[in-house]
Design an enzyme around this catalytic site. Sequence first.
Site, short mmCIF file in Angstrom:
data_model
loop_
_atom_site.label_atom_id
_atom_site.label_comp_id
_atom_site.label_asym_id
_atom_site.label_seq_id
_atom_site.Cartn_x
_atom_site.Cartn_y
_atom_site.Cartn_z
N ILE A 45 0.82 -1.21 0.00
CA ILE A 45 0.00 0.00 0.00
C ILE A 45 0.86 1.26 0.00
CG2 ILE A 45 -1.66 1.34 1.35
CD1 ILE A 45 -2.92 -1.31 2.22
N ASP A 98 13.50 4.20 11.15
CA ASP A 98 12.62 3.31 11.89
C ASP A 98 11.59 4.18 12.59
OD1 ASP A 98 11.37 1.66 13.74
OD2 ASP A 98 13.22 0.72 14.45
N ASN A 125 2.05 5.32 6.97
CA ASN A 125 1.57 4.04 6.47
C ASN A 125 2.26 2.82 7.09
OD1 ASN A 125 0.36 2.21 4.22
ND2 ASN A 125 2.58 1.93 4.05
N LYS A 158 2.90 13.66 15.15
CA LYS A 158 3.43 14.73 16.01
C LYS A 158 4.43 15.61 15.27
CE LYS A 158 6.34 15.28 20.16
NZ LYS A 158 7.01 14.52 21.26
N TYR A 191 -2.97 -6.73 16.50
CA TYR A 191 -3.03 -5.84 15.34
C TYR A 191 -4.26 -4.96 15.43
CZ TYR A 191 -3.45 -4.43 10.43
OH TYR A 191 -3.58 -3.71 9.27
N LYS A 195 -4.70 -0.73 15.62
CA LYS A 195 -5.44 0.04 14.64
C LYS A 195 -6.59 0.82 15.28
CE LYS A 195 -2.74 -0.97 11.30
NZ LYS A 195 -1.85 0.07 10.71
N THR A 226 -1.40 -7.64 -1.19
CA THR A 226 -0.06 -7.11 -0.94
C THR A 226 0.83 -8.22 -0.38
OG1 THR A 226 -0.53 -6.53 1.36
CG2 THR A 226 -1.04 -4.87 -0.32
#
Length: 296
Positions: A45, A98, A125, A158, A191, A195, A226
């Site tokens: 993506i 990172d 992303n 931020k 996960y 999110k 993907t």
Amino acid sequence: MPLVPGNDNAATYKAEPRDLNPYFRTMASELSKGVALVTGAAQGIGRGIALRLADDGFDVAINDITSKAEALALVQEEIKTRASAKGHKISTLVVLADVSKEDQVEKMVGDVVKELGGLDVMVANAGVCLWTSILETTAEEWDRHFAINAKGTFFCYKHAAKQMIKQGRGGRIIGASSAAGKQGFPNLGMYSATKFAVRGLTHAAAREWGPHKITVNAYAPGMIDTPLSESLDATYVQLNAGVPSGAFLAEAAKFGAVGYLGKPEDVAGLVSYLASKEAHFVTGQNVSINGGTYLD
């Protein structure tokens, strides 16, 4: 089988709906719409988004971790090739970092500003996803997911916002949520939790930075074709003896209303809109793009 798929100044702030995007002007390149930074852009993506924003006329900085430097270089070359074929003058920049390390994110943003002249669109992303039950999830796996998916998004939001506020011309901040950030799924507990965190952060950031003409939104994909989804399929096959390769993805396709998986280009099209001047009145949203696997 379940599958993945205000503030104190508000009263005095006067909105100017048709002038919320002064960053759509010349930046580092002669005809650039502005400067976009896409994290996790070496594949999937993120790669699709970087290519689309370059096609849209943005100068694009692409990020990933050091081990993906070669893949990033290929994305950068593809951006240049596509731009040249269309007669566009687009500047690109590779920034290795990172996102789970705040000092690296701060330096990444600084390098983009120094080399490309500013920052107008941040696409946070980068992320990871491991298929495992909650009972088998280790503390180390939990911490890694939150470090990259949640804390990394926080750092990107931020430091992008700090730069955009300093510039005084507004901007776009866009994060990666998920259908799993709207509904929990078995074997995707950690996960999903990360999110949901992105979703909440996006809501709060939109409220805080709206007076600075910064919109903050997130895209919430279902199953997209993907390398990440292929790795989930491989794990599923490994855990279920006799199941053929591709079975997980085939079931995922049938799980959605449209009957097929999405492509990175589909998500990139949504991000293209969220990054555009036309999206000035859209903020604080976690926009579903999942083929009907989850209905808001």
